[in-house]
Design an enzyme around this catalytic site. Structure first.
Site, PDB file in Angstrom:
ATOM      1  N   CYS A 132     -20.468  14.680  42.912  1.00 30.27           N
ATOM      2  CA  CYS A 132     -18.990  14.088  43.485  1.00 30.27           C
ATOM      3  C   CYS A 132     -18.208  15.321  43.958  1.00 30.27           C
ATOM      4  CB  CYS A 132     -18.181  13.458  42.823  1.00 30.27           C
ATOM      5  SG  CYS A 132     -17.649  14.265  41.036  1.00 30.27           S
ATOM      6  N   CYS A 161     -12.961  22.182  34.622  1.00 25.51           N
ATOM      7  CA  CYS A 161     -14.093  21.419  35.280  1.00 25.51           C
ATOM      8  C   CYS A 161     -14.587  20.532  34.264  1.00 25.51           C
ATOM      9  CB  CYS A 161     -15.299  22.442  35.715  1.00 25.51           C
ATOM     10  SG  CYS A 161     -16.044  23.346  34.285  1.00 25.51           S
ATOM     11  N   PHE A 198      17.584   6.907  12.233  1.00 27.41           N
ATOM     12  CA  PHE A 198      18.578   8.054  12.458  1.00 27.41           C
ATOM     13  C   PHE A 198      17.945   8.278  13.930  1.00 27.41           C
ATOM     14  CE2 PHE A 198      19.055   9.497   7.875  1.00 27.41           C
ATOM     15  CZ  PHE A 198      19.783   8.714   7.789  1.00 27.41           C
ATOM     16  N   SER A 199      17.571   7.408  14.708  1.00 29.53           N
ATOM     17  CA  SER A 199      16.804   7.990  16.016  1.00 29.53           C
ATOM     18  C   SER A 199      16.639   7.201  17.076  1.00 29.53           C
ATOM     19  CB  SER A 199      15.276   7.964  15.353  1.00 29.53           C
ATOM     20  OG  SER A 199      14.910   6.930  14.838  1.00 29.53           O
ATOM     21  N   CYS A 200      17.222   5.775  17.084  1.00 31.79           N
ATOM     22  CA  CYS A 200      17.346   4.944  18.349  1.00 31.79           C
ATOM     23  C   CYS A 200      18.190   5.860  19.470  1.00 31.79           C
ATOM     24  CB  CYS A 200      18.050   3.729  18.016  1.00 31.79           C
ATOM     25  SG  CYS A 200      18.074   2.901  19.383  1.00 31.79           S
ATOM     26  N   ASN A 227      10.466   8.478  16.654  1.00 28.24           N
ATOM     27  CA  ASN A 227      11.189   7.397  17.523  1.00 28.24           C
ATOM     28  C   ASN A 227      10.841   7.721  18.961  1.00 28.24           C
ATOM     29  OD1 ASN A 227      12.558   5.042  18.445  1.00 28.24           O
ATOM     30  ND2 ASN A 227      13.814   5.306  16.682  1.00 28.24           N
ATOM     31  N   CYS A 251     -16.588  32.907  36.035  1.00 28.07           N
ATOM     32  CA  CYS A 251     -15.987  31.940  34.997  1.00 28.07           C
ATOM     33  C   CYS A 251     -15.267  32.392  33.930  1.00 28.07           C
ATOM     34  CB  CYS A 251     -17.103  31.048  34.567  1.00 28.07           C
ATOM     35  SG  CYS A 251     -16.666  29.723  33.544  1.00 28.07           S
ATOM     36  N   CYS A 306     -14.431  16.183  35.430  1.00 30.31           N
ATOM     37  CA  CYS A 306     -15.841  15.421  35.521  1.00 30.31           C
ATOM     38  C   CYS A 306     -15.669  14.132  35.282  1.00 30.31           C
ATOM     39  CB  CYS A 306     -16.881  16.276  34.868  1.00 30.31           C
ATOM     40  SG  CYS A 306     -18.415  15.450  35.181  1.00 30.31           S
ATOM     41  N   CYS A 354     -15.506  18.932  40.236  1.00 35.35           N
ATOM     42  CA  CYS A 354     -15.379  20.307  39.436  1.00 35.35           C
ATOM     43  C   CYS A 354     -15.043  21.583  40.439  1.00 35.35           C
ATOM     44  CB  CYS A 354     -16.571  20.525  38.699  1.00 35.35           C
ATOM     45  SG  CYS A 354     -18.292  20.487  39.591  1.00 35.35           S
TER      46      CYS A 354
END
Length: 486
Positions: free
Chosen positions: A431, A467, A219-221, A285, A461, A471, A434
């Site tokens: 790096c 963050c 019932f879903s294609c 689906n 915070c 990371c 964050c």
């Protein structure tokens, strides 16, 4: 520092891999979150064998760092590995049908003929929802697939314009008959689609006569070229009720409607299936979608078609919860055996576990098989078995629906406490990801000093944990939950 997930994702997962069967199998196990098996295999390999494997690697860029990968995988996982422990069975009943494990092929391009399905069953899949059988003349377009990518990752999402089986329906039922005769312990389910009440009943009876264990009603294609089919039915609860009850009254095998996600809520269609006498429900689906790349073009034209792959899993889980969290259907699952088969973005055993914990008794896989092949069944089975072993779970049914009790409405969530992120200075490589995300998409609660080490500003915070999500090294964890200050 070698990042396991990034390095195994670089592996091309070659067929007949030059690095050697055992090395390739170990890397594949790690790729699909089955670190227990990866540890077992890597422990069997000498340094000389690993060096030879690296030299043989045919990666288009640079060889996989196999020796470093071994050390990165073994160190954190060895302590939890007990090679002498026997793995638990994954046997479970679905619609009162005994299944050797919960892993099935989804009705799609991955199961369109006898040879394909036979190879999958021999590889270890418990059964198949065979590609949808109909009485129409199916004409497909070319090309009909497209992929959505992100930062070099293939198949984050997958666009599919394929419809139903192109075989004559009598040929397909003969295939199903032979599959059940030659693989009697495997579960063979026919997916069907009719245009009228008479066609639905005729096809269902042919499935039963072929020896199928159950029949799935498509019932879903989302990409049928004719109206009144596929998801056009799945969006209409009355049609779901009528066609389900028609088929249920005509056959004695379980009847399993397959739901479309192209609706606002799964509740009404699922209830219609239940009141129509369904033994189970398949969901979901593919999702109606548009992709705009040149690969999406057919004769320089574009169209709406189905979307699948990892990207749809959260949507699928939400719709599964709308079924299993429904009080009527939840109670019926115990008393009347309306079982749920989960579909949508399943690649690893952990993906499958999430569906099971929301109440599914089996799962169907499609896009991951199209990308990686039937061989992923090894890690689906072993990964789930090792997880059960670590938890001390002896029967898979124990996990079915265990997370449902943890779901509440948004207004019932705890809003009086918070959890601060916690930075591991040893893992942090400086790096600044964050810092950038918090500054531009958060609450400016992170400083980034000259020593390239971030610091959380507690006064600013709010505990959103953006963050932690960005990371790349896993250096940001979770602190203790505390009461908010007024």
């Amino acid at each position: 520092m070698l990042h396991i997930n990034e390095e195994v994702a670089r592996c091309l997962l070659c067929y007949d891999a030059p690095c050697g069967e055992k090395v390739a199998r170990a890397i594949r196990a790690a790729r699909f979150d089955n670190l227990w098996t990866a540890v077992e295999l890597f422990n069997q390999l000498s340094d000389e064998e690993l060096a030879h494997a690296e030299k043989a690697c045919i990666h288009y860029d640079k060889p996989i760092r196999i020796s470093e990968l071994k050390q990165a995988i073994i160190n954190p996982k060895s302590e939890t590995l007990n090679p002498n422990s026997s793995l638990p069975s994954l046997a479970i009943n679905f619609c009162n049908i005994p299944c050797e494990n919960p892993f099935f092929l989804a009705s799609s391009a991955i199961c369109t003929n006898y040879e394909m399905v036979a190879r999958a069953l021999e590889a270890g899949w418990a059964g198949v929802f065979y590609k949808t059988i109909c009485k129409q003349d199916i004409q497909e377009v070319s090309p009909r697939f497209d992929a959505v990518r992100k930062e070099g990752t293939p198949f984050v999402g997958f666009r599919n314009m394929e419809q139903l089986s192109e075989n004559p329906y009598t040929v397909d039922f003969d295939i199903l008959r032979r599959l059940k005769q030659n693989y009697p312990t495997k579960i063979i389910i026919a997916s069907i689609m009719g245009q009228t009440e008479e066609e639905w009943i005729e096809l269902a009876k042919m499935a039963q006569d072929a020896g199928c264990d159950a029949v799935e009603l498509n019932f879903s294609c989302p990409q049928m070229r004719l109206t009144g089919l596929g998801s056009d039915i799945g969006q209409n609860s009355e049609l779901i009720l009528f066609y389900t009850s028609f088929v249920k009254g005509a056959v004695s095998i379980p009847v399993i409607p397959k739901m479309t996600p192209n609706i606002m809520s799964m509740g009404k269609p699922a209830l219609a299936s239940f009141y129509g006498g369904a033994s189970g429900i398949s969901a979901i689906n593919t999702i109606k979608s548009i992709t705009m790349s040149q690969d999406a073009e057919v004769s320089e034209k574009k169209t709406v078609s189905g979307y699948s792959g990892k990207a749809v899993k959260p949507i699928a889980l939400r719709m599964i919860y709308e079924i299993t969290g429904n009080p009527i259907l939840h109670n019926a699952g115990i008393e009347k055996h309306i079982d749920i088969s989960g579909i949508g973005g399943i690649e690893t055993w952990r993906d499958a576990l999430e569906f099971i914990q929301l109440g599914c008794r089996n799962v169907q896989v499609c896009t991951a098989v199209m990308q990686y092949g039937y061989r992923i069944i090894d890690d689906l089975i072993l990964g789930l078995q090792h997880y059960m072993l670590e938890r001390g779970v002896t029967e898979l049914k124990t996990l079915v629906g265990e997370e449902l009790k943890n779901f509440v409405l948004p207004h019932d969530l705890d809003r009086e406490t918070m959890v601060f992120p916690k930075i591991d200075r040893e893992k942090c490589i400086g790096c600044g990801r964050c810092y950038v995300s918090c500054a531009d998409g958060g609450h400016q609660a992170i400083t980034f000093d000259e020593d390239r080490k971030p610091k959380i500003l507690g006064a600013k915070c709010v505990g959103c944990h953006l963050c932690r999500l960005v990371c790349p090294t896993g250096a940001i964890g979770i602190a203790k939950r505390i009461n908010k200050t007024k």
